[in-house]
Scaffold this motif. Structure first.
Motif, PDB file in Angstrom:
ATOM      1  N   TYR A  77      22.220 -48.571 -82.610  1.00 29.49           N
ATOM      2  CA  TYR A  77      23.149 -48.053 -82.235  1.00 29.49           C
ATOM      3  C   TYR A  77      24.484 -48.706 -82.340  1.00 29.49           C
ATOM      4  O   TYR A  77      24.421 -49.698 -81.765  1.00 29.49           O
ATOM      5  N   ASP A  78      25.030 -47.938 -82.491  1.00 25.92           N
ATOM      6  CA  ASP A  78      26.554 -49.635 -83.277  1.00 25.92           C
ATOM      7  C   ASP A  78      27.365 -49.105 -81.942  1.00 25.92           C
ATOM      8  O   ASP A  78      28.788 -48.015 -82.301  1.00 25.92           O
ATOM      9  N   TRP A  79      27.876 -49.873 -80.768  1.00 19.19           N
ATOM     10  CA  TRP A  79      28.605 -49.189 -80.012  1.00 19.19           C
ATOM     11  C   TRP A  79      30.063 -50.122 -79.611  1.00 19.19           C
ATOM     12  O   TRP A  79      29.609 -51.937 -80.399  1.00 19.19           O
ATOM     13  N   ASN A  80      31.230 -48.914 -79.803  1.00 18.34           N
ATOM     14  CA  ASN A  80      32.588 -49.992 -79.847  1.00 18.34           C
ATOM     15  C   ASN A  80      32.526 -50.301 -78.423  1.00 18.34           C
ATOM     16  O   ASN A  80      32.718 -50.053 -77.200  1.00 18.34           O
ATOM     17  N   VAL A  81      32.820 -52.506 -78.645  1.00 22.75           N
ATOM     18  CA  VAL A  81      32.670 -52.447 -77.511  1.00 22.75           C
ATOM     19  C   VAL A  81      33.959 -52.806 -77.206  1.00 22.75           C
ATOM     20  O   VAL A  81      35.210 -52.622 -78.006  1.00 22.75           O
ATOM     21  N   PRO A  82      34.471 -52.145 -75.470  1.00 23.49           N
ATOM     22  CA  PRO A  82      36.246 -51.820 -75.004  1.00 23.49           C
ATOM     23  C   PRO A  82      36.606 -53.373 -75.006  1.00 23.49           C
ATOM     24  O   PRO A  82      36.736 -54.532 -75.532  1.00 23.49           O
ATOM     25  N   ASP A  83      38.028 -53.250 -75.320  1.00 20.53           N
ATOM     26  CA  ASP A  83      39.573 -53.723 -75.777  1.00 20.53           C
ATOM     27  C   ASP A  83      39.281 -54.635 -74.340  1.00 20.53           C
ATOM     28  O   ASP A  83      38.898 -53.856 -72.843  1.00 20.53           O
ATOM     29  N   ASN A  84      39.549 -55.931 -74.631  1.00 24.13           N
ATOM     30  CA  ASN A  84      40.101 -56.921 -73.524  1.00 24.13           C
ATOM     31  C   ASN A  84      38.885 -56.661 -72.759  1.00 24.13           C
ATOM     32  O   ASN A  84      38.445 -57.074 -71.533  1.00 24.13           O
ATOM     33  N   TRP A  85      37.356 -56.844 -73.034  1.00 22.45           N
ATOM     34  CA  TRP A  85      35.938 -56.579 -72.392  1.00 22.45           C
ATOM     35  C   TRP A  85      36.126 -57.534 -71.003  1.00 22.45           C
ATOM     36  O   TRP A  85      35.777 -58.662 -71.998  1.00 22.45           O
ATOM     37  N   THR A  86      35.605 -57.974 -70.149  1.00 22.64           N
ATOM     38  CA  THR A  86      35.573 -59.119 -69.216  1.00 22.64           C
ATOM     39  C   THR A  86      34.361 -59.418 -68.351  1.00 22.64           C
ATOM     40  O   THR A  86      33.909 -58.580 -68.586  1.00 22.64           O
ATOM     41  N   THR A  87      34.235 -59.878 -68.063  1.00 24.46           N
ATOM     42  CA  THR A  87      32.629 -60.436 -67.283  1.00 24.46           C
ATOM     43  C   THR A  87      33.199 -59.117 -66.630  1.00 24.46           C
ATOM     44  O   THR A  87      31.656 -59.626 -65.940  1.00 24.46           O
ATOM     45  N   SER A  88      34.177 -58.960 -65.804  1.00 22.09           N
ATOM     46  CA  SER A  88      33.701 -57.606 -64.345  1.00 22.09           C
ATOM     47  C   SER A  88      33.361 -56.256 -65.220  1.00 22.09           C
ATOM     48  O   SER A  88      33.591 -55.845 -63.727  1.00 22.09           O
ATOM     49  N   ASP A  89      33.375 -56.098 -66.021  1.00 19.69           N
ATOM     50  CA  ASP A  89      33.868 -55.142 -66.477  1.00 19.69           C
ATOM     51  C   ASP A  89      32.252 -54.741 -67.152  1.00 19.69           C
ATOM     52  O   ASP A  89      31.590 -55.134 -68.123  1.00 19.69           O
ATOM     53  N   LEU A  90      31.599 -53.839 -66.185  1.00 18.19           N
ATOM     54  CA  LEU A  90      30.197 -53.503 -66.584  1.00 18.19           C
ATOM     55  C   LEU A  90      30.793 -52.163 -67.567  1.00 18.19           C
ATOM     56  O   LEU A  90      31.300 -51.152 -66.648  1.00 18.19           O
ATOM     57  N   ASN A  91      29.735 -51.115 -67.815  1.00 18.96           N
ATOM     58  CA  ASN A  91      29.483 -50.798 -68.260  1.00 18.96           C
ATOM     59  C   ASN A  91      27.781 -50.074 -68.720  1.00 18.96           C
ATOM     60  O   ASN A  91      26.724 -50.760 -68.643  1.00 18.96           O
ATOM     61  N   VAL A  92      27.635 -48.639 -68.740  1.00 19.44           N
ATOM     62  CA  VAL A  92      27.013 -48.390 -68.196  1.00 19.44           C
ATOM     63  C   VAL A  92      26.374 -47.201 -69.889  1.00 19.44           C
ATOM     64  O   VAL A  92      27.858 -46.550 -70.342  1.00 19.44           O
TER      65      VAL A  92
END
Length: 216
Positions: A145-160
Motif C-alpha cells: 500500500y503506497d501511503w501519501n505522507v502528510p505534508d509537513n509531517w512532524t514527530t508529534s503527528d500520529l496517523n492511524v
C-alpha cells in the motif's frame, strides 16, 4: 391541565416479551437486531452489526528495525528510509463472532522519527498474512500500500493508517472462515523505488484488526 391526545404513539410494550424478539430498522428491513434468550445471544444483520477491534501485539522483528517509543511509553519499531523492515504479530484464531462475509481492516499507528522536510512523498507499507484452516490447508499473500505522507509531517503527528489492498479495506469478504489460524506481518518497503519518504518511520508494536461482528 388539559388532556392531550396523539395517534402517532405506538402501543406500550408489555413488561415481558416472549423471544426471540426482533427489532427491524424501519428504513432498512435488512438491518435488524434479534434477542434470543433461549440461546443466550443477540444476533444482528446489516447496518445493525457492531464493529469490533482486536489489538494484536508484536511478536518478532522482521529484517532491519530499531527499538523506539511513541511518546514515552508506547513501544515501537522504526524502519529507516531505503530499508525494508517491520515485525510479525502474535498469531490469532479468527474470532467466532466475526462476520467473515464482510471485509475487515488492519490498521497501524505510525509517526516519523524526524520531521518531514519535503512534501509530496510516499511511504510503501506491506501486509503479509498466512491462513491455516481447521482442515490444515495453508494459504496467504502479501500486498503493498503506497501511503501519501502528510505534508509537513512532524514527530508529534500520529496517523492511524488502514493498509488498503486496493479495494478500500485490508481483506476482502470471505477471505477467512471461523476457526482459521491467522498470522500477520507488517512492514515498510523502504528499498522500493515507490517509497520516496526520506525519513525513518516508527510503527507502534501492535496493530488493530477491525471487523464486523454478527452478534452483540
Amino acid at each position: 391541565m388539559p388532556k392531550t391526545y396523539t395517534d402517532d404513539a405506538a402501543p406500550t410494550l408489555p413488561a415481558s416479551i416472549e423471544g426471540p424478539f426482533q427489532i427491524i430498522d424501519p428504513s432498512d428491513c435488512a438491518s435488524w437486531i434479534k434477542v434470543d434468550p433461549a440461546n443466550a445471544r443477540i444476533k444482528a444483520a446489516g447496518n445493525a452489526r457492531p464493529i469490533r477491534i482486536l489489538t494484536i501485539d508484536h511478536k518478532r522483528n522482521y529484517l532491519t528495525t530499531t527499538s523506539h517509543f511513541i511518546g514515552v511509553a508506547v513501544t515501537a519499531r522504526s524502519v529507516n528510509a531505503n530499508d525494508n523492515g517491520g515485525f510479525y504479530l502474535s498469531s490469532i484464531g479468527i474470532p467466532g463472532d466475526m462476520d467473515v462475509g464482510e471485509p475487515c481492516n488492519v490498521k497501524i499507528l505510525v509517526t516519523p522519527v524526524d520531521d518531514a522536510t519535503i512534501n509530496g512523498q510516499v511511504a510503501r507499507f506491506a501486509l503479509t498474512h498466512t491462513r491455516v484452516t481447521l482442515e490444515g490447508s495453508l494459504n496467504g499473500t502479501t500486498f503493498v500500500y503506497d501511503w501519501n505522507v502528510p505534508d509537513n509531517w512532524t514527530t508529534s503527528d500520529l496517523n492511524v493508517v488502514t493498509i488498503d489492498n486496493g479495494n478500500g479495506w485490508s481483506f476482502d469478504a470471505d477471505t477467512f472462515t471461523e476457526g482459521d489460524l491467522l498470522g500477520l506481518r507488517v512492514s515498510r518497503q523502504g528499498a522500493a523505488t515507490e517509497d520516496t519518504f526520506n525519513k525513518a518511520i516508527k510503527f507502534a508494536e501492535c496493530i488493530r484488526l477491525e471487523y464486523t461482528a454478527k452478534v452483540y
